[in-house]
Write an enzyme that holds these catalytic residues in place. Structure first.
Site, PDB file in Angstrom:
ATOM      1  N   PRO A  56       0.807  -1.227   0.000  1.00 45.26           N
ATOM      2  CA  PRO A  56       0.000   0.000   0.000  1.00 45.26           C
ATOM      3  C   PRO A  56       0.840   1.278   0.000  1.00 45.26           C
ATOM      4  CG  PRO A  56      -0.717  -1.527   1.719  1.00 45.26           C
ATOM      5  CD  PRO A  56       0.605  -2.027   1.212  1.00 45.26           C
ATOM      6  N   GLU A  57       0.151   2.379  -0.180  1.00 43.86           N
ATOM      7  CA  GLU A  57       0.744   3.710  -0.088  1.00 43.86           C
ATOM      8  C   GLU A  57       1.370   3.920   1.288  1.00 43.86           C
ATOM      9  OE1 GLU A  57      -0.764   8.382  -0.541  1.00 43.86           O
ATOM     10  OE2 GLU A  57      -2.241   6.770  -0.314  1.00 43.86           O
ATOM     11  N   GLY A  58       2.613   4.425   1.289  1.00 45.84           N
ATOM     12  CA  GLY A  58       3.254   4.820   2.534  1.00 45.84           C
ATOM     13  C   GLY A  58       3.475   3.699   3.526  1.00 45.84           C
ATOM     14  N   LYS A 144       4.654  10.776  -5.846  1.00 46.24           N
ATOM     15  CA  LYS A 144       3.288  11.289  -6.013  1.00 46.24           C
ATOM     16  C   LYS A 144       3.342  12.748  -6.469  1.00 46.24           C
ATOM     17  CE  LYS A 144      -1.042  11.139  -3.325  1.00 46.24           C
ATOM     18  NZ  LYS A 144      -1.579  10.792  -1.988  1.00 46.24           N
ATOM     19  N   ALA A 203      -4.472   5.013   0.157  1.00 49.09           N
ATOM     20  CA  ALA A 203      -4.973   5.065   1.529  1.00 49.09           C
ATOM     21  C   ALA A 203      -6.491   5.222   1.517  1.00 49.09           C
ATOM     22  CB  ALA A 203      -4.329   6.219   2.288  1.00 49.09           C
TER      23      ALA A 203
END
Length: 341
Positions: A56-58, A144, A203
């Site tokens: 996932p993101e981050g 991003k 997210a």
């Protein structure tokens, strides 16, 4: 698992690749343990035959859901600054030792890896997707380009220099992070670069997100792998400035703060695996690359359906740096060339 059927001009006309999404939570303020957790999940996916693993993101460094960092318009405070100091400490340099560790994990498990991370460049942070080959090579990154709402207060903006699609033996890999997926021109840039496995680390755990993922799969004629964290309140650090605690329903330690919703969708719009709104875990599917050709018979957004006589997109891929230095040697050579003219 990977099967090949036939070749055309040296390329496989049809292949199947097993891919897994990891839906799990960061271990906040502890990047070494987060990487250890990632390694266990990558190994589990590889043992199940996966050749591609998407996070996932981050995931490394953490998506700061609900963090306020003491910021309001015209207001700052010391607690917020200290919270950002901890968050900055959890971010990683790219390249750096954590990137080398992730590359080694990818090599050891013979998987291609797409990892969401918080990257630090000096004291500016970026939300970044990292790409690794199954041989343990760091392929590159995507920053991003447009942080969403309050993210702009803590993350820098990416530029066109990291809009990349990587041509690999398992397919052409690219990524759009979270609400970049709602930017039609960004998506078009990825389509034009031939993306086949479109990774969407995010997210956004709302059920409405599924509609966007389905649309992108159909629009791009590509596989869409959307990876989101599943988090409970107990996964986040205790802090009085944490917004989610304002809601009574989020105060219990086992309250779900991010419900996940990770999903894999085919170019024909078929949901192959997920969405999972219930727990951490792996979401796995076999991707039949013949489906890309099947989908593009009727619609190729940057091909026979593009209408270039009417529409045109220009993408600036030059890096945008705030300061450029010219060495004395270069300047001297320029001066000599000017005099010669």
């Amino acid at each position: 698992m990977q099967t090949f059927n036939s070749t055309v001009n040296g390329h496989y006309s049809s292949s199947t690749v097993r891919a897994s999404i990891v839906q799990a939570s960061t271990i906040y303020n502890d990047t070494p343990k987060t990487i250890e957790k990632a390694e266990k999940l990558i190994t589990e996916a590889a043992n199940n035959g996966s050749e591609l693993v998407v996070f996932p993101e981050g995931f490394i460094g953490g998506y700061p859901r609900g963090f306020r960092f003491g910021i309001a318009v015209g207001v700052h405070n010391e607690e917020g600054r200290d919270e950002f100091r901890k968050y900055h400490a959890s971010a990683i340099h790219v390249p750096g030792p954590e990137v080398e560790k992730l590359a080694e994990v990818a090599r050891k498990n013979s998987v291609y890896l797409v990892m969401g991370a918080i990257e630090k460049d000096g004291y500016t942070l970026y939300c970044t997707a990292l790409f690794f080959s199954s041989e343990g090579r760091f392929l590159g990154k995507h920053r991003k380009v447009m942080p969403t709402t309050f993210e702009r207060c803590i993350w820098g903006f990416g530029d066109g220099s990291t809009i990349a699609v990587y041509d690999t033996p398992i397919g052409k890999l690219g990524a759009a992070i979270c609400w970049e997926n709602r930017m039609p021109l960004y998506r078009t840039a990825l389509y034009a670069k031939g993306v086949e496995i479109y990774c969407a680390p995010t997210a956004d755990g709302w059920k409405e997100w599924q509609s966007s993922m389905l649309h992108i799969a159909l629009e791009g004629g590509c596989f869409v792998l959307s990876a989101c964290q599943f988090c409970e309140r107990k996964d986040f650090p205790e802090h009085p400035d944490y917004l989610v605690t304002d809601g009574v329903e989020y105060k219990e330690h086992d309250a779900i703060v991010s419900q996940g919703g990770s999903v894999i969708i085919s170019p024909l719009g078929k949901v192959l695996a997920g969405p999972n709104f219930e727990s951490e875990g792996l979401i796995t599917a076999d991707l039949d690359f013949g489906d890309i050709a099947r989908a593009k018979l009727y619609f190729d957004v940057v091909g026979h359906y593009s209408k270039p006589d009417v529409f045109k997109l220009i993408v600036n891929e030059n890096p945008k740096t705030p300061v450029s230095f010219m060495s004395k040697v270069v300047k001297l050579e320029d001066d000599i060339e000017t005099q010669d003219k």
